[in-house]
Design a protein around this motif. Structure first.
Motif, mmCIF file in Angstrom:
data_model
loop_
_atom_site.group_PDB
_atom_site.id
_atom_site.type_symbol
_atom_site.label_atom_id
_atom_site.label_comp_id
_atom_site.label_asym_id
_atom_site.label_seq_id
_atom_site.Cartn_x
_atom_site.Cartn_y
_atom_site.Cartn_z
ATOM 1 N N GLU A 228 0.850 -1.212 0.000
ATOM 2 C CA GLU A 228 0.000 0.000 0.000
ATOM 3 C C GLU A 228 0.884 1.261 0.000
ATOM 4 N N LEU A 229 1.927 1.244 0.831
ATOM 5 C CA LEU A 229 2.848 2.400 0.880
ATOM 6 C C LEU A 229 3.553 2.579 -0.459
ATOM 7 N N LEU A 230 3.971 1.461 -1.040
ATOM 8 C CA LEU A 230 4.692 1.532 -2.321
ATOM 9 C C LEU A 230 3.766 1.938 -3.472
ATOM 10 N N ARG A 231 2.489 1.635 -3.332
ATOM 11 C CA ARG A 231 1.522 2.020 -4.376
ATOM 12 C C ARG A 231 1.407 3.548 -4.419
ATOM 13 N N THR A 232 1.349 4.157 -3.211
ATOM 14 C CA THR A 232 1.210 5.619 -3.184
ATOM 15 C C THR A 232 2.545 6.314 -3.453
ATOM 16 N N ASP A 233 3.649 5.629 -3.169
ATOM 17 C CA ASP A 233 4.964 6.238 -3.401
ATOM 18 C C ASP A 233 5.940 5.154 -3.884
ATOM 19 N N ALA B 141 -0.537 0.594 7.055
ATOM 20 C CA ALA B 141 0.296 1.356 6.112
ATOM 21 C C ALA B 141 0.582 2.744 6.690
ATOM 22 N N ALA B 142 -0.433 3.348 7.300
ATOM 23 C CA ALA B 142 -0.251 4.691 7.865
ATOM 24 C C ALA B 142 0.763 4.654 9.013
ATOM 25 N N ALA B 143 0.641 3.658 9.890
ATOM 26 C CA ALA B 143 1.563 3.565 11.039
ATOM 27 C C ALA B 143 2.994 3.332 10.555
ATOM 28 N N LEU B 144 3.120 2.453 9.562
ATOM 29 C CA LEU B 144 4.432 2.147 8.999
ATOM 30 C C LEU B 144 5.044 3.411 8.380
ATOM 31 N N GLY B 145 4.223 4.105 7.585
ATOM 32 C CA GLY B 145 4.692 5.329 6.927
ATOM 33 C C GLY B 145 5.082 6.382 7.942
ATOM 34 N N THR B 146 4.273 6.557 8.973
ATOM 35 C CA THR B 146 4.549 7.562 10.004
ATOM 36 C C THR B 146 5.927 7.340 10.616
ATOM 37 N N LEU B 147 6.195 6.096 10.996
ATOM 38 C CA LEU B 147 7.472 5.825 11.662
ATOM 39 C C LEU B 147 8.651 5.964 10.707
ATOM 40 N N LEU B 148 8.497 5.427 9.502
ATOM 41 C CA LEU B 148 9.626 5.472 8.561
ATOM 42 C C LEU B 148 9.909 6.894 8.087
ATOM 43 N N ASP B 149 8.863 7.720 8.054
ATOM 44 C CA ASP B 149 9.052 9.088 7.555
ATOM 45 C C ASP B 149 9.487 10.058 8.642
ATOM 46 N N GLU B 150 9.575 9.562 9.861
ATOM 47 C CA GLU B 150 10.022 10.439 10.949
ATOM 48 C C GLU B 150 11.258 9.831 11.606
ATOM 49 N N PRO B 151 12.405 9.891 10.902
ATOM 50 C CA PRO B 151 13.605 9.226 11.425
ATOM 51 C C PRO B 151 13.996 9.693 12.817
ATOM 52 N N ARG B 152 13.711 10.985 13.121
ATOM 53 C CA ARG B 152 14.125 11.471 14.449
ATOM 54 C C ARG B 152 13.288 10.826 15.557
ATOM 55 N N ARG B 153 12.001 10.647 15.238
ATOM 56 C CA ARG B 153 11.119 9.992 16.212
ATOM 57 C C ARG B 153 11.562 8.531 16.403
ATOM 58 N N LEU B 154 11.872 7.898 15.285
ATOM 59 C CA LEU B 154 12.314 6.506 15.335
ATOM 60 C C LEU B 154 13.613 6.395 16.145
ATOM 61 N N ASP B 155 14.521 7.330 15.926
ATOM 62 C CA ASP B 155 15.782 7.323 16.661
ATOM 63 C C ASP B 155 15.558 7.489 18.158
ATOM 64 N N ALA B 156 14.619 8.394 18.509
ATOM 65 C CA ALA B 156 14.333 8.609 19.937
ATOM 66 C C ALA B 156 13.771 7.341 20.561
#
Ligand code: UDP
Length: 452
Positions: free
Chosen positions: A241-246, A357-372
């Motif tokens: 789903e994520l790859l379909r939109t991007d 897909a939204a949760a996955l996208g949120t985390l992957l698109d916010e590297p700083r949040r993921l790092d924290a």
């Protein structure tokens, strides 16, 4: 310990081998380190295994021949409980009475065996269900087969008989009470752990190089037995789903494990699904990995997904966090304890693909949040060690033994009434009628000071 249906020495991540195998082996090793020697009885599934293997200092694995080595479905195992039990009892009979102080059964099949062993040896039975049919059936994946009613009946019997029960979480304790009528006073909540010496943060680039993964991709890993209950398809669909939109997204899904349970009916289902969704080139499959390679999988991943429909705990979630990798998990069962929502990962309600897909996208698109989340994940996982689990088990065993009237029974006691000549002692030379039979269950319970 009894672990009828799967050996603690089997490679987890495929077939019947998973978290329970890791649990049994790790707790046994820790108990032995604390001076409690452990013998684990399991059903032999190969003619190549010796009757006895040493799993580590103070831990023996006894491979019991009961039924065919191969090809026996888990659902047919109840047909082999009699030969298995007979061999366990014979094994004990080769020792002096009182060889075992306590029997701890893992999973309901072992509970049935432990129940007889407990009656015969007059030692307490501690039972850990690991998973429960009623809970599993209430949260089935679409089209998945329910657990048979016979399992639920068998579980109820063991739960009624066990002297103490160990639950992974408070929620599981509640399920034992509400769904199975368990006596809440006999349940101890003891969280499982992870091997924190092994699962530690490490060099991500080196881990990727070792596994042959690209240095510049965002990698989301699924680790575990591949079957509908574990829902790896939810991750694959969400990634699609994520790859379909991007389509330019630099995303890779890494699936580690082998087919298991109802997943064995269509072992290639996930490969076919990736092909249908047009993302074959974005999905990498690895066979089940031993711990020293698995730690590299966790380190290599940006995120580990645990989309299960049900999970009594979810060791993978703790292991991943221990290496500093945040976890995206379904908000079911023990995963709510294993993952701290918003801090060490995210919990997703339900299995709706757009939500995943939204949760996955949120985390992957916010590297700083993921790092924290990485640092907090390590801190959180530090609360779950096998040492801690073993302490909890020893406390539960102590409660089982004291509830069993061992304090009084340790010294020979002359009993009143018609059996006045009988004596009880911890070594088990007690309460036998003429012919060596326990005369009546209620009678020996009374004699042994077992209060319910
Ligand atoms: N595991 C492993 N190699 C693999 C996949 C899984 O050793 O390739 C182990 C993993 O380390 C974990 C266990 O299998 O300890 C799976 O436990 P979990 O509680 O996550 O799932 P379960 O199998 O109990 O459903």
């Amino acid at each position: 310990m009894l672990s009828v249906h799967t050996s603690p020495l089997a490679q987890p991540g495929t077939g019947d081998a998973g978290g329970m195998n890791v649990y049994v082996l790790q707790t046994a090793l820790q108990l032995a380190r604390r001076g409690t020697e452990v013998e684990i009885f399991t059903r032999a599934t190969s003619s190549n295994v010796p009757p006895v293997q040493e799993a580590g200092p103070g831990v023996l694995v006894r491979n019991v021949v009961a039924g065919p080595f191969e090809g026996l479905d888990k659902h047919d195992l109840p047909t082999q409980l009699c030969p298995f039990t007979a061999e366990v009892l014979r094994q004990e009979a080769r020792h002096q009475p009182g060889h075992y102080d306590l029997v701890h059964s893992h999973y309901w099949l072992s509970g049935q065996v432990g129940w007889l062993a407990r009656d015969r040896w007059r030692v307490p039975l501690v039972f850990t269900a690991h998973t429960l049919a009623a809970v599993k059936n209430a949260a089935l994946a679409e089209g998945d087969c329910p657990e048979p009613a016979t399992r639920e009946i068998g579980e109820k019997q063991v739960i009624a008989e066990a002297d103490r029960m160990v639950a992974n979480t408070a929620e599981e304790a509640r399920q034992l009470v509400e769904l199975y009528g368990a006596d809440a006073d006999r349940i101890d909540v003891v969280p499982p752990g992870a091997d924190l010496a092994r699962y530690r943060p490490g060099d991500r680039a080196a881990a990727r190089a070792e596994l042959g993964l690209a240095a510049d991709e965002r990698i989301v890993a699924f680790v575990g037995r591949i079957q509908p209950l574990k829902a790896p398809d939810v991750l694959v669909r969400a990634a699609a789903e994520l790859l379909r939109t991007d389509p330019a997204r630099n995303l890779r899904v890494l699936i580690v494990g082998g087919p298991s349970g109802t997943g064995l009916e269509r072992p290639d289902a996930l490969i076919e699904l990736a092909a249908e969704l047009g993302i074959t080139d974005r999905v990498t499959f690895l066979p089940p990995q031993p711990p020293d390679r698995l730690v590299q999988v966790y380190r290599a991943a940006d995120l580990v997904a645990v989309p299960s429909y049900n999970e009594s705990f979810g060791l993978v979630a703790i292991e991943a966090q221990a290496t500093g990798t945040p976890v995206l998990a379904a908000d079911v069962g023990g995963l709510g304890t294993a993952v701290r929502h918003g801090e060490t990962g995210l919990l997703v309600a339900g299995h709706h693909i757009p939500d995943w897909a939204a949760a996955l996208g949120t985390l992957l698109d916010e590297p700083r949040r993921l790092d924290a989340m990485r640092g907090r994940a390590v801190e959180h996982a530090a609360n779950f060690s096998w040492e801690h689990t073993a302490d909890g088990l020893l406390a539960s065993y102590a409660a089982a033994l004291s509830g069993f009237g061992v304090g009084e029974a340790a010294r020979p006691t002359v009993l009143d009434g018609p059996l006045a000549t009988e004596r009880t002692n911890l070594s088990g030379a007690a309460l036998l009628g003429e012919g060596g039979q326990v005369r009546s269950r209620a009678l020996w319970r009374r004699r042994m000071g077992v209060h319910r």
